[in-house]
Write a protein that holds these residues in place. Structure first.
Motif, mmCIF file in Angstrom:
data_model
loop_
_atom_site.group_PDB
_atom_site.id
_atom_site.type_symbol
_atom_site.label_atom_id
_atom_site.label_comp_id
_atom_site.label_asym_id
_atom_site.label_seq_id
_atom_site.Cartn_x
_atom_site.Cartn_y
_atom_site.Cartn_z
ATOM 1 N N ILE A 263 -28.077 -17.157 45.024
ATOM 2 C CA ILE A 263 -27.297 -18.353 44.767
ATOM 3 C C ILE A 263 -28.259 -19.542 44.784
ATOM 4 N N HIS A 264 -28.089 -20.427 43.809
ATOM 5 C CA HIS A 264 -28.966 -21.571 43.654
ATOM 6 C C HIS A 264 -28.157 -22.853 43.835
ATOM 7 N N ILE A 265 -28.685 -23.775 44.625
ATOM 8 C CA ILE A 265 -28.014 -25.054 44.875
ATOM 9 C C ILE A 265 -28.957 -26.178 44.481
ATOM 10 N N HIS A 266 -28.471 -27.041 43.612
ATOM 11 C CA HIS A 266 -29.264 -28.200 43.186
ATOM 12 C C HIS A 266 -28.522 -29.474 43.554
ATOM 13 N N SER A 267 -29.228 -30.388 44.207
ATOM 14 C CA SER A 267 -28.667 -31.687 44.573
ATOM 15 C C SER A 267 -29.737 -32.745 44.378
ATOM 16 N N ASP A 268 -29.297 -33.979 44.398
ATOM 17 C CA ASP A 268 -30.281 -35.059 44.409
ATOM 18 C C ASP A 268 -31.158 -34.929 45.651
ATOM 19 N N THR A 269 -30.533 -34.583 46.788
ATOM 20 C CA THR A 269 -31.250 -34.446 48.056
ATOM 21 C C THR A 269 -30.745 -33.215 48.790
ATOM 22 N N GLU B 70 -30.713 -22.567 34.353
ATOM 23 C CA GLU B 70 -31.285 -23.791 33.794
ATOM 24 C C GLU B 70 -30.252 -24.900 33.662
ATOM 25 N N ASP B 71 -28.953 -24.525 33.619
ATOM 26 C CA ASP B 71 -27.898 -25.541 33.490
ATOM 27 C C ASP B 71 -27.772 -26.409 34.736
ATOM 28 N N LEU B 72 -28.377 -25.972 35.836
ATOM 29 C CA LEU B 72 -28.338 -26.789 37.055
ATOM 30 C C LEU B 72 -28.931 -28.179 36.824
ATOM 31 N N PHE B 73 -29.839 -28.288 35.872
ATOM 32 C CA PHE B 73 -30.558 -29.545 35.677
ATOM 33 C C PHE B 73 -30.113 -30.307 34.431
ATOM 34 N N ILE B 74 -29.006 -29.860 33.801
ATOM 35 C CA ILE B 74 -28.510 -30.569 32.624
ATOM 36 C C ILE B 74 -28.139 -32.008 32.998
ATOM 37 N N ASN B 75 -28.539 -32.926 32.147
ATOM 38 C CA ASN B 75 -28.239 -34.365 32.293
ATOM 39 C C ASN B 75 -28.982 -35.036 33.452
ATOM 40 N N ASP B 76 -29.896 -34.313 34.109
ATOM 41 C CA ASP B 76 -30.726 -34.970 35.120
ATOM 42 C C ASP B 76 -31.634 -35.987 34.441
#
Length: 576
Positions: free
Chosen positions: A300-306, A498-504
């Motif tokens: 499981i992958h979690i992407h956040s600003d922080t 890779e969709d975790l970073f869309i619109n970053d």
């Protein structure tokens, strides 16, 4: 005639003055015993101690010894036994043997060499000292001690004016708190600053640093590292283009292309700025922050600003703040912030949370995902307040269920059952086996159970105060086909990692200044042009081959041959 005499007198005076200046550059000496043996030592005086040591003085350098061979015309001597060489308050050296060339101001010492400077001491077997350059050099192994550390190396070069020592080959720095191993260290005695070049490690009780270029403040236990830099803790590994490390505060920070590997919990955290507090067992990371945790054969992958990771491995918490996104092969989600408790297996999503499992979208005020901590598989899902599940119909429209709360069960990471409670409503497109639409069912009840097989709805059960109507498609208005609060977000669903970073927003990473390579110094032994004064004297123990610059070398000399003085009555005169 008078003018001629004045000219002659002036010329002679100038000559005497130049001669006096020339004589002042000669080696001065004092000895209680002085003899000559032209057969064995042609052109030399054999000097020895009776009650006081033989003494030499030359332009600020003083030498004492028990015996000496002095070639006065060559301005060269060899000193034997309890040799002591002093240059002002900067150099104090002792050895069993030394030699000195007054013409080139070049000295050499061997056997039990001990050099003291205002900031450190050196112990070695052989040492060269160039007074013109104010540099000392050893290449047969040496040990330097300063106020904080002991430094050993195969080769060492002292730059007196810069207060710098370059240690090369098999460098080992031993401190009560850590041990440094490196290929080269440039050490500044005044500040205790050390610059590391080549593969280097700094090992302490609770951490280890690796880098191929770095800086370390040996007095204050802090530094920064570039080029393949890594810090190893008990169960974490921190990598980055640039790493700052403070041992006293148990703190490290890293910039650009960061990886934090958690070996205990099989997780990997990446980003472009991180802070690690070892004492608190916590990590703060931002700039494309991503946490990846292994679960069975999936991750499981979690992407956040922080991202913030805190706690010991068995009680670890992972928190994500601002625009959080989750992805695994069979589920994805979004929310404002998330908390993952690796001990209980609970993942809490708040701030407009949404979860997609296959074709199902679930939303609510708060969503909890519960993992089985033993199998690392998704066990259940809970939605608190304004629970809403939407499933796109196979042909048109949306199947919808809403209620105050929802509870879902999973098997093999696939949803098998959902239960909605309190003020539940549904809109369901009922179809027969050939997918022909039978009608659109709209119902309300106190609670609803929905069963799934292979990700598709198979049964719906309504409980208590059920009101249900099956409408023909043409009888059910378009504007009535969405329950209140309907919000289909299928276009936001993450289909791949890779969709975790869309619109970053694009990254603007700082440029790492790094640590420059060491300045290319002139070789210690300079090649002399024909006719130039060579540093060797013909009577030196050294040979031209020994005074060549080599990458790897050692000094191998026979024991110095101490002259045997005849048993004669001492001649108590200082100079012949």
């Amino acid at each position: 005639m008078k003018n001629y005499l004045l000219f002659l007198f002036g010329f002679l005076a100038l000559g005497f003055s130049l001669q006096a200046q020339e004589d002042s550059k000669k080696i001065d000496y004092t000895s209680e015993r002085s003899i000559k043996n032209e057969e064995k030592y042609p052109g030399a005086f054999l000097l020895s101690k009776v009650t006081k040591q033989v003494y030499f003085n030359h332009e600020g350098i003083e030498v004492w010894c028990d015996q000496a061979i002095f070639y006065k015309e060559d301005d060269f001597f060899k000193a034997f036994g309890n040799v002591k060489m002093v240059q002002g308050d900067t150099i104090n050296m002792t050895s069993e043997y030394a030699e000195y060339n007054g013409r080139t101001k070049f000295a050499f010492a061997s056997t039990n060499v001990f050099l003291t400077t205002p900031k450190n001491t050196l112990t070695t077997d052989t040492l060269f000292f160039d007074r013109t350059k104010q540099q000392a050099f050893y290449r047969s192994g040496g040990t330097v001690r300063d106020t904080a550390s002991t430094i050993k190396s195969r080769v060492g070069r002292f730059f007196m004016e810069e207060d710098k020592i370059s240690f090369i080959q098999n460098v080992v720095v031993t401190n009560p708190e850590y041990v440094i191993n490196s290929e080269q260290i440039d050490f500044y005695s005044e500040t205790g600053h050390a610059y590391l070049f080549g593969p280097s490690t700094i090992k302490g009780e609770s951490s280890e640093v690796y880098c191929e270029r770095g800086f370390y403040d040996t007095r204050n236990d802090k530094g920064y590292f570039v080029k393949n830099s890594t810090i190893y803790y008990e169960n974490r590994k921190l990598q980055g283009d640039s790493i700052y490390f403070n041992r006293e505060n148990s703190f490290a920070s890293a910039t650009n292309n960061i990886k934090v590997t958690d070996t205990a919990n099989k997780s990997l955290i990446t980003g472009h700025y991180a802070e690690v507090f070892r004492a608190k067992d916590s990590v703060f990371i931002t700039k494309r922050a991503l946490a990846s945790m292994k679960q069975e054969q999936d991750s499981i992958h979690i992407h956040s600003d922080t991202l913030m990771i805190t706690g010991k491995p068995e009680r670890r918490l992972i928190r994500g703040y601002y625009d959080t996104r989750l992805y695994k092969s069979d589920m994805s989600g979004k929310c404002d912030s998330v908390t993952v408790n690796e001990y209980t297996g609970l993942t809490e999503m708040i701030g407009k949370p949404v979860v997609w499992t296959s074709d199902n979208q679930m939303t609510g005020d708060t969503i909890h995902l519960l993992n089985n901590v033993k199998t690392n598989q998704l066990d259940s899902l809970k939605v608190y307040e304004n629970a809403f599940m939407i499933q796109k119909d196979s042909i048109s429209g949306f199947n919808q269920v809403k209620g105050k709360e929802m509870f879902g069960l999973f098997e093999d990471n696939e949803i098998t059952e959902t239960n909605f409670i309190k003020n539940t409503e549904t809109i369901y497109y009922s179809r027969d086996d050939d997918t022909s639409l039978i009608g659109i069912d709209k119902a309300i009840s106190s609670s609803i159970k929905i069963l799934f097989e292979q990700k598709a709805i198979t049964d719906i059960y309504y409980y208590t105060d059920v009101e249900s109507t099956l409408y023909r498609e043409e009888d059910f208005p378009e504007n009535a086909r969405q329950l209140k609060g309907f919000n289909w977000r299928g276009d936001e669903q993450l289909q791949k990692k890779e969709d975790l970073f869309i619109n970053d927003p694009p990254l603007d990473l700082p440029k790492i200044q790094g640590i420059p390579l060491p300045e290319e110094e002139e070789e210690f032994f300079e090649e002399k042009e024909e006719g130039e004064e060579v540093i060797l004297n013909k009577n030196s123990r050294l040979t031209p081959q020994l005074l060549q610059n080599r990458d790897k070398d050692s000094i191998k000399l026979k024991e110095p041959k101490v002259p045997k003085l005849k048993e004669e009555k001492p001649e108590l005169k200082s100079k012949p």
